[in-house]
Motif scaffolding. Structure first.
Motif, PDB file in Angstrom:
ATOM      1  N   CYS A 146       0.886  -1.119   0.141  1.00  9.50           N
ATOM      2  CA  CYS A 146      -0.047  -0.019  -0.122  1.00  9.50           C
ATOM      3  C   CYS A 146       0.635   1.273   0.175  1.00  9.50           C
ATOM      4  O   CYS A 146       0.478   2.370  -0.232  1.00  9.50           O
TER       5      CYS A 146
ATOM      6  N   CYS B  78      -2.912   3.468   2.880  1.00 12.59           N
ATOM      7  CA  CYS B  78      -3.894   3.027   3.347  1.00 12.59           C
ATOM      8  C   CYS B  78      -4.216   3.474   4.963  1.00 12.59           C
ATOM      9  O   CYS B  78      -3.035   3.764   5.583  1.00 12.59           O
TER      10      CYS B  78
ATOM     11  N   ARG C   2      -7.956  -4.912   5.396  1.00 17.38           N
ATOM     12  CA  ARG C   2      -7.038  -4.860   4.034  1.00 17.38           C
ATOM     13  C   ARG C   2      -6.211  -6.158   4.298  1.00 17.38           C
ATOM     14  O   ARG C   2      -5.679  -6.566   5.274  1.00 17.38           O
TER      15      ARG C   2
ATOM     16  N   ALA D 294      -7.742  -4.489  -0.370  1.00 15.31           N
ATOM     17  CA  ALA D 294      -8.829  -4.156   1.018  1.00 15.31           C
ATOM     18  C   ALA D 294     -10.300  -4.461   0.517  1.00 15.31           C
ATOM     19  O   ALA D 294     -10.627  -4.578  -0.592  1.00 15.31           O
TER      20      ALA D 294
ATOM     21  N   GLN E 162     -12.144   2.900   6.180  1.00 11.78           N
ATOM     22  CA  GLN E 162     -10.913   2.906   5.523  1.00 11.78           C
ATOM     23  C   GLN E 162     -10.719   3.992   4.278  1.00 11.78           C
ATOM     24  O   GLN E 162     -11.834   3.966   3.550  1.00 11.78           O
TER      25      GLN E 162
ATOM     26  N   VAL F  87      -8.399   3.971   0.999  1.00 16.77           N
ATOM     27  CA  VAL F  87      -7.281   3.255   0.381  1.00 16.77           C
ATOM     28  C   VAL F  87      -6.770   3.423  -0.965  1.00 16.77           C
ATOM     29  O   VAL F  87      -7.692   3.751  -1.629  1.00 16.77           O
TER      30      VAL F  87
END
Length: 953
Positions: A56, A60, A480, A485, A945, A947
């Protein structure tokens, strides 16, 4: 190396994770009630936790208010109540979460971590707060910023043991509380307050399992899910072992949650008492609560039948059916869809000619009684305070109404109680980076401590970080993986049906509505009577006098008896049959796959994993290349031409196909028939309709839905191109403070009102205020951060007062009182942020999911002569005449304007009358001893989240 809590940490109310907690200055007031500070459990010198592969690249992030720590010793609870101190990490995510409602307008990618927390794998060496080794094969590393447990195991058993141990550290009391709720035994555990009685009376009838039932579910999973099922049960046992290991150490070391003392489970002076060991069947009971709250769907067929009968009584059969169907909104062509490319996924629609309907005779329906033999406090609700040490009496007021507030989970008897989560995903074709962007999360309500808990799991076959429901955290349920995710929203599709079982008597005599035998495929069988006898005594935490009562339900092969009635003069029992009943644990296989990096490699493998989840959820996925959507659920295949919206005869011809009552299994719709998609330009979900022809289980999928607040904004971003994490978050945050009525329905209302000049100066001024608010975006946000005053307070107050009045004035004259009452029973008129009557209760955050805004909008457009697709079965406002409709609206507006702020916002235990901002605020409902300050209303997920993966394995 064992270390005592530093004195400065004691003064600040900090606690050493896994240890006893700071004694706080308040501990002096306890005198000899507590033993000296225990040593930290298995603490070690901080060391770096080696991170798993993480693709990520620091892009993230997530947030879960109020904080990762959901545990407090008795000393910490006392210190909090007396001096306002709090354990470390109990509320450090609340401030950033709250701040987004005012700070989103200037949000950039660089500023995202002001409102979210980095969710990279591992803990940098300089950020390690503590390391605990409950076994040689696992370490639990906690970071300084949030105190999140990062669990790394060298063996599978050790990894899961560590997950259970960390769950004990963070949520031991909450897990214990919920296993008792799931078993219908909250009052013996936490006291007999009316709120506690209400919870067990609401949950237990949904899943009234015996211990044998729970054990059979474990065996079913072991025997019918192959190697993954065996592994899942081994993981669950390791998790329970870890939870019990912490329970034992915390009890021996006297750093267990203080609620056990307050509820009389453990003596504060002698430490005598027991925290009952946990077992796998507790996890099944707990899963039934979670699944019932967020993963169910359907039911309510008896009430639907009654409202249809009222419509037919009012209009006649033909027109009454047409009118009812228009309010039912099974397949409204104007409603917002998650799969919006035109793909059709037919399910649970209206057959041309329904077979097997079992409509009740007028006036014959009776709800099945649940509660019997009330004694003492169960009968009188009298208070008889228990005698307690004087210092501890200071805490007695904290639980006077029970461990849980009476509306903790809202109206659990409402078929429209579920929902709240949302998701926004944009394909890489429309982003600035070329990689997909997602902002998503579940809305599980606001609690202290939170029902969800954060964790990272790294071990053989497991690599994930995110959240899990406390007590069933063997795997990360939403979060994730290394390069992907995922998240979910409640789907609410119809997986629960109502059957009308014919009653009989074994001696052949004529049955009555109270008969306890029923016919099953020609045989007269006894109903299985399930009972739960609960008794309680007063405790420090709950001063309710001693009492007892008995809950009773009848179970048949077609499910639980909910009503009695006659059909064509013959007595029947209506039963509720849910496809996931007896299969609460089966979905664990899908979650196991979500956590397995060797299984989840792309969107298609994620969809295949989601196929293993029986609960009704909308699943969303994002990696560096793709976005995807899949609707999970054990959708039963119904017999031909059975109408899922109404009760059906309990006969083999109308059963679910391949129905086996012994295990409650049936044929389920194949994966290809579930709504799904890969790489649509964008996806939004806010518990709205999934796809064309996929019929929902409630009345709310109409022309105006809160999903429109997301859909319009994301569509505009996609058309502009160059979407970023920040711009998608801004779209979510703006929708989160927008009044759905003001944005979507007020324009039509204003057109009707302005169709002629308004002569009354007071009403004209009110309309101008509404116009100004609408022009500014119809938002419910503060003038500035922390001001606690809305930018357009008068307009908001007018709308809050006006909406229920205008809906009644618009529809009740045409529908008639009885039909209006029946339809408002199916779908609430309003769910404003301040509405305590809404499905989620007051101060709950989630708003605008259920209401009559779509009905009002269609009717107003009809009156205005505008195009309407899927029009209502009749025209209501002013009988369809524009001038008459205007008069109706003006009259109801005048009544609303005349109400004072104190009348519109009457106040409650948390807010004084007339305090508009406070009436809307989100309050974390205490299910333990620590409470938090209210925060600004915002209509967004609890856990969320943000992401954007730049790379893939």
């Amino acid at each position: 190396m064992q270390r005592r809590t530093p004195r400065r940490a004691i003064r600040r109310g900090h606690r050493v994770r896994g240890g006893p907690g700071g004694l706080l200055a308040a501990a002096a007031l306890l005198g000899g009630l507590l033993a000296p500070l225990p040593q930290a459990a298995a603490a070690a010198e901080p060391e770096q936790a080696t991170a798993a592969e993480d693709y990520c690249g620091g892009q993230c992030a997530d947030i879960l208010p109020p904080g990762a720590n959901g545990s407090a010793t008795l000393a910490e609870i006392l210190g909090h109540r007396l001096f306002g101190t709090k354990p470390a990490h109990s509320d450090d995510q609340l401030g950033p979460y709250d701040a987004l409602s005012s700070g989103y307008k200037s949000l950039t990618d660089d500023k995202l971590t002001d409102f979210f927390r980095d969710s990279s794998f591992g803990v940098p060496e300089d950020q390690v707060a503590s390391v605990t080794k409950p076994r040689e094969d696992v370490t639990i590393t906690r970071d300084k910023q949030n105190g999140v447990p990062h669990i790394k195991g060298t063996t599978r058993y050790g990894t899961e043991f560590g997950a259970g141990y960390a769950a004990g550290q963070d949520r031991l009391w909450l897990i214990d509380l919920f296993r008792h709720i799931g078993r219908g035994e909250l009052t013996p555990f936490a006291g007999g307050a009316p709120a506690n009685q209400g919870l067990e009376q609401q949950f237990w009838p949904q899943a009234p399992y015996t211990e044998k039932d729970l054990e059979q579910q474990v065996e079913w999973l072991r025997e019918n899910s192959g190697p993954r099922g065996e592994q899942a049960m081994a993981d669950a046992q390791a998790y329970v072992d870890g939870l019990n290991a912490y329970r034992e150490k915390a009890k021996k070391g006297r750093y267990f949650p203080g609620e056990y003392v307050l509820t009389g489970k453990v003596d504060a002076i002698t430490n005598v008492g027991e925290i009952e060991p946990f077992k796998i069947t507790d996890m099944i009971a707990l899963a039934s609560v979670v699944g019932g709250l967020f993963g169910g769907g359907g039911g309510g067929e008896v009430d639907a039948a009654l409202s249809l009968l009222k419509a037919q009584e009012k209009y006649g059969v033909e027109k009454g059916t047409k009118v009812w169907e228009s309010f039912r909104q099974r397949n409204d062509p104007e409603t917002v869809l998650t799969v919006h490319d035109g793909t059709s996924f037919p399910y649970a629609g209206k057959p041309e000619k329904a077979r097997g309907k079992a409509m009740p005779d007028a006036g014959s329906v009776e709800r099945e009684p649940l509660v019997y033999d009330r004694e003492g406090a169960a009968k009188t609700a009298a208070k008889d305070p228990v005698k307690a040490p004087e210092k501890l009496k200071k805490l007695q007021g904290m639980y006077d109404d029970g461990v849980l507030p009476e509306d903790t989970f809202g109206r659990l008897d409402s078929p429209s109680r579920k929902g709240m989560s949302n998701a926004l995903l944009v394909s890489g074709k429309h982003t600035a980076s070329g990689n997909p962007v997602a902002v998503f999360g579940p809305q599980t309500g606001y609690f202290a401590p939170q029902l969800l808990m954060m964790q990272e799991l790294q071990g053989p076959g497991i690599s994930a970080r995110g959240v899990s429901f406390a007590g069933v955290g063997m795997y990360v349920q939403l979060g994730r993986g290394q390069d992907y995710a995922w998240s979910a929203t409640s789907a609410n599709q119809d997986i629960t049906d109502t059957y009308a079982v014919e009653l009989c008597e074994p001696d052949g005599s004529a049955p009555t509505k109270r008969s306890a035998h029923y016919r099953y495929r020609g045989d007269c069988l006894p109903m299985e009577k399930l009972e739960k006898k609960n008794a309680w005594k007063p405790t420090i935490a709950d001063s309710t006098a001693a009492g007892s009562y008995r809950m009773q339900v009848f179970r048949t092969k077609y499910g639980i008896v909910t009503h009695r009635a006659t059909v064509d003069g013959e007595p029947v029992a209506y039963t509720s049959l849910r496809s996931t009943y007896r299969h609460e644990a089966d979905s664990i296989i899908g979650f196991q796959m979500f956590n397995d990096p060797s299984y989840i490699k792309d969107a298609e493998s994620f969809k295949k994993a989601a196929e293993h989840i029986g609960y009704a959820f909308n699943w969303f996925y994002a990696d560096s290349r793709d976005i995807a959507y899949y609707n999970s659920g054990s959708n039963p295949v119904r017999a031909d031409d059975v109408d899922a919206s109404f009760p059906v005869k309990a006969e083999k011809a109308y059963e679910w196909r391949e129905f086996d009552p012994a295990h409650n299994t049936a044929a389920y719709t194949p994966p290809a028939e579930h709504p799904q998609s890969v790489n649509q330009d964008y996806y939004i979900s806010w518990n709205n309709k999934q796809a064309k022809d996929f019929s929902g289980a409630n009345f709310s999928y109409g022309a105006v839905h809160r999903g429109d607040l997301l859909d319009g904004r994301v569509k505009e971003l996609v058309e502009e191109g160059g979407v970023t994490r920040a711009s998608l978050t801004r779209a979510m945050a703006e929708a989160a403070v927008t009044d759905l009525r003001g944005e979507q329905v007020l324009p039509e209302l204003l057109k009707v009102l302005r169709s002629e000049p308004i002569a009354d100066p007071g009403l004209d001024r009110a309309v101008q205020q509404l116009e100004s608010w609408r022009k500014a975006g119809a938002q419910r946000n503060q003038t500035s951060a922390g001001s606690k005053v809305y930018a357009h307070p008068d307009a908001i107050r007018i709308m809050d007062a006006w909406w229920p009045k205008l809906v009644e004035a618009q529809f009740k004259p045409g529908l008639g009182g009885e039909l209006y009452e029946a339809l408002t029973g199916q779908l609430a008129v309003d769910e404003a942020p301040s509405a305590a009557h809404g499905p989620t209760g007051a101060h709950a955050g989630s708003a605008f999911q259920y209401g009559w805004w779509g009905y009002a909008d269609k009717d107003l457009r009809t009156v205005l002569g505008q195009p309407v697709r899927g029009e209502l079965g009749d025209t209501y406002c002013g009988g369809g005449e524009l001038s008459a409709c205007r008069d109706v609206l003006l009259k109801s507006l005048g009544e609303a304007v005349a109400l004072s702020p104190e009348q519109v916002y009457p106040g409650d235990d948390s807010c004084k009358a007339g305090d508009q901002w406070c009436a809307d605020t989100i309050i974390h409902r205490a299910v333990g001893g620590i409470t938090h300050e209210p925060i600004q209303w915002q209509n967004r997920p609890t856990y969320q989240q943000v992401v954007e993966f730049p790379a893939h394995r």
